[in-house]
Scaffold this active site. Structure first.
Site, short mmCIF file in Angstrom:
data_model
loop_
_atom_site.label_atom_id
_atom_site.label_comp_id
_atom_site.label_asym_id
_atom_site.label_seq_id
_atom_site.Cartn_x
_atom_site.Cartn_y
_atom_site.Cartn_z
N GLN A 32 103.67 -82.23 8.92
CA GLN A 32 104.46 -83.01 9.89
C GLN A 32 103.81 -84.38 10.08
O GLN A 32 102.63 -84.47 10.45
CB GLN A 32 104.57 -82.29 11.23
CG GLN A 32 105.50 -83.03 12.19
CD GLN A 32 105.75 -82.28 13.50
OE1 GLN A 32 105.13 -81.25 13.77
NE2 GLN A 32 106.66 -82.80 14.30
N VAL A 89 105.94 -87.09 11.48
CA VAL A 89 106.66 -87.71 12.60
C VAL A 89 106.79 -86.64 13.69
O VAL A 89 107.39 -85.58 13.46
CB VAL A 89 108.05 -88.23 12.18
CG1 VAL A 89 108.76 -88.84 13.37
CG2 VAL A 89 107.93 -89.24 11.04
N HIS A 117 112.33 -82.37 13.59
CA HIS A 117 113.39 -82.70 12.63
C HIS A 117 113.55 -81.58 11.63
O HIS A 117 112.58 -80.95 11.23
CB HIS A 117 113.10 -84.02 11.92
CG HIS A 117 111.70 -84.16 11.37
ND1 HIS A 117 110.62 -84.45 12.18
CD2 HIS A 117 111.22 -84.04 10.12
CE1 HIS A 117 109.53 -84.50 11.45
NE2 HIS A 117 109.85 -84.24 10.19
N HIS A 146 114.59 -80.90 7.90
CA HIS A 146 114.89 -81.48 6.59
C HIS A 146 115.99 -80.65 5.93
O HIS A 146 115.96 -79.42 5.99
CB HIS A 146 113.66 -81.39 5.67
CG HIS A 146 112.49 -82.22 6.06
ND1 HIS A 146 112.22 -83.45 5.51
CD2 HIS A 146 111.47 -81.98 6.93
CE1 HIS A 146 111.09 -83.94 6.01
NE2 HIS A 146 110.62 -83.06 6.89
#
Ligand code: DGP
Length: 114
Positions: free
Chosen positions: A94, A96, A100, A102
């Site tokens: 990770q 960021v 999120h 992907h």
């Protein structure tokens, strides 16, 4: 811990552009700037949640929604097979620290991942 100050926070606030493929009240989906496959999308919640490690019971519906949107945008891209990945923590890749999903596809994908 807040993830408002990440690059994804800036994308959500419209401070930097993204190649958006889907948006609704809860999330945004856009193309990854460093694609690892012909199709590489990211689905992010509008809520500043750092990672799956910080998610609680109150995020149950949101997390389900993100996965349904991941499938929706994968189909929208014409994929019949794809991989969904959530990297949780720096050691797991990770980079960021705004959760999120992907969505990766458009080529054969090896397993196990590196
Ligand atoms: P992860 O390593 O799981 O934290 O994935 C972060 C992904 O975010 C990585 O594949 C590259 C992508 N990314 C980083 N900065 C930007 C950006 O400014 N725009 C877009 N579209 N993607 C970004």
């Amino acid at each position: 811990m807040s993830s408002n100050d990440t690059i994804f926070g800036r994308i959500l606030r419209g401070e930097i552009p993204c190649d958006q493929v889907y948006a609704d009240d809860l999330c945004l989906a856009f193309r990854d700037i460093q694609p690892q496959a012909p199709v590489h999308l990211l689905v992010i919640p509008r809520e500043p949640l750092v990672s799956l490690a910080e998610a609680g019971e109150e995020h149950q519906a949101l997390l389900g929604h993100l996965l349904l949107v991941a499938a929706r945008v994968a189909r929208q891209e014409g994929l019949q097979a794809w991989r969904t990945v959530l990297n949780t923590g720096a050691e797991a890749g990770q980079a960021v620290f705004h959760l999120h999903v992907h969505v990766i596809g458009g080529r054969p994908l090896d397993w196990p991942p590196g």
